[in-house]
Design a protein around this motif. Structure first.
Motif, PDB file in Angstrom:
ATOM      1  N   LYS A 163       0.803  -1.049  -0.075  1.00 26.51           N
ATOM      2  CA  LYS A 163       0.041  -0.004  -0.046  1.00 26.51           C
ATOM      3  C   LYS A 163       1.059   1.259   0.094  1.00 26.51           C
ATOM      4  O   LYS A 163       1.641   1.514   0.845  1.00 26.51           O
ATOM      5  CB  LYS A 163      -0.960   0.088   1.359  1.00 26.51           C
ATOM      6  N   SER A 166       0.008   7.366  -3.440  1.00 24.90           N
ATOM      7  CA  SER A 166      -0.067   7.913  -4.752  1.00 24.90           C
ATOM      8  C   SER A 166       0.631   9.095  -5.158  1.00 24.90           C
ATOM      9  O   SER A 166       0.744   9.888  -4.000  1.00 24.90           O
ATOM     10  CB  SER A 166      -1.375   7.941  -5.206  1.00 24.90           C
ATOM     11  N   TYR A 191      -2.516   1.642  -3.784  1.00 18.71           N
ATOM     12  CA  TYR A 191      -2.177   3.105  -3.521  1.00 18.71           C
ATOM     13  C   TYR A 191      -3.277   3.782  -2.564  1.00 18.71           C
ATOM     14  O   TYR A 191      -4.460   3.289  -2.738  1.00 18.71           O
ATOM     15  CB  TYR A 191      -2.179   3.691  -4.942  1.00 18.71           C
ATOM     16  N   SER A 192      -2.670   4.425  -1.896  1.00 17.85           N
ATOM     17  CA  SER A 192      -3.688   5.451  -1.099  1.00 17.85           C
ATOM     18  C   SER A 192      -3.545   7.128  -1.227  1.00 17.85           C
ATOM     19  O   SER A 192      -3.062   7.188  -2.679  1.00 17.85           O
ATOM     20  CB  SER A 192      -3.202   5.283   0.379  1.00 17.85           C
ATOM     21  N   ASP A 194      -6.498   9.623  -1.393  1.00 12.90           N
ATOM     22  CA  ASP A 194      -7.588   9.379  -2.025  1.00 12.90           C
ATOM     23  C   ASP A 194      -7.666  10.381  -3.399  1.00 12.90           C
ATOM     24  O   ASP A 194      -8.211   9.823  -4.655  1.00 12.90           O
ATOM     25  CB  ASP A 194      -9.045   9.666  -1.084  1.00 12.90           C
ATOM     26  N   ALA A 197      -5.627   8.686  -6.384  1.00 12.60           N
ATOM     27  CA  ALA A 197      -5.869   7.281  -6.524  1.00 12.60           C
ATOM     28  C   ALA A 197      -6.493   7.089  -7.661  1.00 12.60           C
ATOM     29  O   ALA A 197      -5.996   5.922  -8.101  1.00 12.60           O
ATOM     30  CB  ALA A 197      -6.783   6.588  -5.336  1.00 12.60           C
ATOM     31  N   ASN A 198      -7.416   7.620  -8.428  1.00 12.46           N
ATOM     32  CA  ASN A 198      -7.782   7.290  -9.554  1.00 12.46           C
ATOM     33  C   ASN A 198      -6.619   7.207 -10.679  1.00 12.46           C
ATOM     34  O   ASN A 198      -6.426   6.114 -11.594  1.00 12.46           O
ATOM     35  CB  ASN A 198      -8.951   8.100  -9.945  1.00 12.46           C
ATOM     36  N   ALA A 200      -3.342   6.638  -9.934  1.00 13.38           N
ATOM     37  CA  ALA A 200      -2.567   5.472  -9.390  1.00 13.38           C
ATOM     38  C   ALA A 200      -3.530   4.329 -10.371  1.00 13.38           C
ATOM     39  O   ALA A 200      -2.362   3.514 -10.777  1.00 13.38           O
ATOM     40  CB  ALA A 200      -2.686   5.340  -8.198  1.00 13.38           C
ATOM     41  N   TRP A 208      -7.119   0.503  -4.572  1.00 14.34           N
ATOM     42  CA  TRP A 208      -7.301   1.827  -3.987  1.00 14.34           C
ATOM     43  C   TRP A 208      -7.516   1.579  -2.511  1.00 14.34           C
ATOM     44  O   TRP A 208      -8.498   0.856  -2.266  1.00 14.34           O
ATOM     45  CB  TRP A 208      -8.339   2.660  -4.815  1.00 14.34           C
ATOM     46  N   TYR A 209      -6.550   1.926  -1.766  1.00 14.59           N
ATOM     47  CA  TYR A 209      -6.878   1.644  -0.086  1.00 14.59           C
ATOM     48  C   TYR A 209      -7.531   3.095   0.404  1.00 14.59           C
ATOM     49  O   TYR A 209      -6.678   3.891   0.553  1.00 14.59           O
ATOM     50  CB  TYR A 209      -5.461   1.230   0.465  1.00 14.59           C
ATOM     51  N   SER A 210      -8.620   3.146   0.550  1.00 15.96           N
ATOM     52  CA  SER A 210      -9.211   4.507   0.517  1.00 15.96           C
ATOM     53  C   SER A 210      -9.866   4.858   2.093  1.00 15.96           C
ATOM     54  O   SER A 210     -10.496   3.994   2.568  1.00 15.96           O
ATOM     55  CB  SER A 210     -10.467   4.416  -0.436  1.00 15.96           C
ATOM     56  N   CYS A 220     -16.729   5.997  -4.328  1.00 18.89           N
ATOM     57  CA  CYS A 220     -15.480   5.255  -4.527  1.00 18.89           C
ATOM     58  C   CYS A 220     -15.460   3.860  -5.495  1.00 18.89           C
ATOM     59  O   CYS A 220     -14.648   3.831  -6.307  1.00 18.89           O
ATOM     60  CB  CYS A 220     -14.742   5.052  -3.282  1.00 18.89           C
TER      61      CYS A 220
END
Length: 297
Positions: A163, A166, A191-192, A194, A197-198, A200, A208-210, A220
């Protein structure tokens, strides 16, 4: 189901002033995520206040989460601790409580060297048979994983994912490429952060670790599903629509904002753990207005 792919939602851990987990509130939060169809749930991440919780409190949170998620959504559990032996004990606790995977950050007071981080992760990864995700979060730990260190770790048994934070759009493809070149085949790079993240995901990230998804999973999920379908411009427009929320995250920190937002939407009335103070009333009013404008209230 691939644990390290798609949207991983990271909820807060509601607790009282003494650090006791509010099980009912936590399970309400988790039920929202399960019902929305997130791909995994990240319990006891930074958003989940893991450094502020005792070992018994962490254990209670995992037990409460497993009651909701078992057989429905994979559960990734944070086990970060200052000492390696403590992280090992937390890993075993999580395994025995029913976690599906582990998330480990290199928590430190004395700045760590790369060989120290490698030994720490190798020891913890060997303590159970659960897959382990490297938590690269330099904003809180002060340690940044180089591509070469991540590559070494990716070749250890049980360490299967990372994780990472980004990067801005113009840097993301190169950042992801460097990590992908160093990592073992099949290693998941997620990736984090937020608001980036798109991009990434578009650059090739698997997960996506959100933070936002821990409270508002539906928008999301929409972004993630659009990227997975190859609809990159649609994903960018959906991400842009959330910019008022991203601005709040950048201004006041996602951790503080999501705690206040959870109160605004009525999921919990608990505050962050001290010494973190609740956001003042004028900021809470601003958060409430943004959530209403985005139909997140």
């Amino acid at each position: 189901m691939d644990l390290f792919r798609g949207l991983s939602a990271f909820p807060i851990t509601p607790c009282d002033a003494a650090g006791q987990v509010d099980v009912d509130a936590l399970q309400r939060l988790l039920s929202r995520l399960v019902d929305a169809g997130v791909d995994s749930i990240g319990l006891l991440g930074s958003t989940g206040s893991y450094p502020y919780l005792t070992r018994p409190a962490r254990g209670r949170a995992i037990e409460a989460a497993v009651e909701i998620t078992r057989g429905r959504v994979p559960l990734l559990v944070g086990i970060g601790a200052l000492r390696t032996d403590d992280a090992v004990r937390l890993a075993v606790d999580a395994r025995e409580a029913g976690a599906d995977a582990l998330l480990l950050a290199p928590v430190s007071y004395i700045p760590l060297l790369e060989d120290e981080v490698f030994a720490h992760f190798a020891t913890v990864a060997a303590a159970t048979d659960l897959p382990l995700c490297v938590y690269n979060n330099p904003g809180t730990t002060g340690f940044t994983f180089s591509p070469s260190l991540l590559g070494r770790l990716s070749r250890l048994p049980n360490i299967v994912a990372a994780k990472n934070p980004s990067a801005p759009t113009e840097e993301m493809a190169a950042r992801h490429g460097a990590l992908a070149d160093a990592a073992a085949a099949g290693f998941s790079l997620g990736y984090s952060v937020d608001w980036h993240a798109n991009e990434a995901l578009i650059a090739g990230g698997t997960t996506w670790y959100s933070v936002a998804a821990g409270l508002f999973p539906e928008p999301c999920l929409g972004i993630v599903r659009a990227v997975q379908a190859g609809e990159h411009e649609q994903a960018r427009q959906m991400n842009l629509a959330l910019e008022p929320l991203w601005k709040l995250f950048r201004t006041y920190s996602s951790y503080r904002v999501v705690h206040a937002a959870a109160q605004v939407v009525g999921v919990t009335d608990t505050d962050p753990p001290l010494p973190i103070l609740p956001l003042p009333g004028n900021v809470r009013d601003e958060i409430s207005r943004v959530l209403e404008r985005l139909n997140l209230d």
